[in-house]
Design an enzyme around this catalytic site. Structure first.
Site, PDB file in Angstrom:
ATOM      1  N   LYS A  87     121.695  87.847  37.811  1.00 29.46           N
ATOM      2  CA  LYS A  87     122.137  88.278  39.143  1.00 29.46           C
ATOM      3  C   LYS A  87     123.649  88.117  39.266  1.00 29.46           C
ATOM      4  O   LYS A  87     124.205  87.126  38.825  1.00 29.46           O
ATOM      5  CB  LYS A  87     121.426  87.470  40.222  1.00 29.46           C
ATOM      6  CG  LYS A  87     119.907  87.602  40.159  1.00 29.46           C
ATOM      7  CD  LYS A  87     119.202  86.726  41.160  1.00 29.46           C
ATOM      8  CE  LYS A  87     119.412  85.264  40.837  1.00 29.46           C
ATOM      9  NZ  LYS A  87     118.486  84.371  41.543  1.00 29.46           N
ATOM     10  N   THR A 119     123.212  84.331  53.830  1.00 25.69           N
ATOM     11  CA  THR A 119     122.859  84.507  52.426  1.00 25.69           C
ATOM     12  C   THR A 119     121.889  83.448  51.905  1.00 25.69           C
ATOM     13  O   THR A 119     121.585  83.436  50.721  1.00 25.69           O
ATOM     14  CB  THR A 119     124.126  84.471  51.552  1.00 25.69           C
ATOM     15  OG1 THR A 119     124.801  83.228  51.774  1.00 25.69           O
ATOM     16  CG2 THR A 119     125.053  85.638  51.880  1.00 25.69           C
ATOM     17  N   THR A 122     118.740  84.091  49.065  1.00 26.33           N
ATOM     18  CA  THR A 122     118.827  85.384  48.384  1.00 26.33           C
ATOM     19  C   THR A 122     118.121  85.379  47.028  1.00 26.33           C
ATOM     20  O   THR A 122     117.386  86.319  46.715  1.00 26.33           O
ATOM     21  CB  THR A 122     120.292  85.821  48.201  1.00 26.33           C
ATOM     22  OG1 THR A 122     121.017  84.768  47.564  1.00 26.33           O
ATOM     23  CG2 THR A 122     120.940  86.166  49.524  1.00 26.33           C
ATOM     24  N   GLY A 123     118.335  84.343  46.232  1.00 31.59           N
ATOM     25  CA  GLY A 123     117.725  84.304  44.901  1.00 31.59           C
ATOM     26  C   GLY A 123     116.215  84.221  44.955  1.00 31.59           C
ATOM     27  O   GLY A 123     115.507  84.932  44.231  1.00 31.59           O
ATOM     28  N   CYS A 124     115.705  83.367  45.821  1.00 31.73           N
ATOM     29  CA  CYS A 124     114.253  83.215  45.964  1.00 31.73           C
ATOM     30  C   CYS A 124     113.623  84.489  46.515  1.00 31.73           C
ATOM     31  O   CYS A 124     112.535  84.898  46.086  1.00 31.73           O
ATOM     32  CB  CYS A 124     113.936  82.040  46.884  1.00 31.73           C
ATOM     33  SG  CYS A 124     114.529  80.465  46.279  1.00 31.73           S
TER      34      CYS A 124
END
Length: 188
Positions: A87, A119, A122-124
């Site tokens: 990412k 933000t 975001t990754g999860c």
């Protein structure tokens, strides 16, 4: 324990988001846990979704340039994952560029960066959206594209809550919000 249960139940589409490094740069996983992640969980993963600091932690080398991202992706696949999406949210650029490597070819997913303080998660969210798309039978490349589109809209339609980093708007498709552009938005 997680790796044992994945094997026991034969999970067909394991998406591993290696939550190892916080936005602040603080490490969230002990070194022995990083080793266990690499040795036990990554070989079971359909796809791993590290951000740049996590890709650095997994490979032990800096990941800054596009070439660094590709080398890191290749190395993470050599650790046993079937595919990786590195990412690009931590990059300083006008575009949010994610790179998928499936062990054979690279594919890039780029959208204009959304300027927002909302933000958190975001990754999860991205990893969960990929998992949901895979569960619906989508091919991996399509699942990543759909997850990227969903997350981009969740960022675009998020609104500030309190101070600091607020959450993305997971329900943007069903609830109207006043997005970062200040315009009322409703269901798609």
């Amino acid at each position: 324990v997680v790796a044992a249960k994945v094997r026991e139940y034969g999970l067909p589409n394991l998406v591993v988001d290696p939550v190892m490094v916080a936005k602040s740069g603080d490490r969230l996983l002990r070194e022995d846990a990083v080793a266990a992640l690499g040795e036990l969980l990554l070989p079971l993963a359909t796809v791993v979704t590290p951000n740049l600091p996590e890709a650095e932690a997994l490979t032990g080398r800096p990941v800054r340039s596009g070439e660094d991202v590709r080398r890191a992706a290749e190395e993470i696949v050599r650790l046993g994952a079937r595919a990786v999406v590195v990412k690009g949210g931590h990059r300083e650029s006008a575009e949010a560029l994610d790179v998928l490597y499936d062990g054979k070819a690279f594919r890039e997913y780029s959208v204009p960066r959304v300027e927002t303080a909302s933000t958190h998660g975001t990754g999860c969210t991205f990893a969960s959206a990929i998992a949901a798309c895979l569960a619906r039978g989508m091919p991996l490349a399509d699942a990543v594209a759909e997850a990227k589109a969903y997350l981009t809209e969740a960022l675009r339609r998020a609104y500030p809550i309190g101070g600091g980093h607020g959450p993305v708007h997971h329900f943007h498709r069903w609830w109207g919000t006043q997005g970062v552009a200040g315009k009322e938005s409703g269901p798609d």
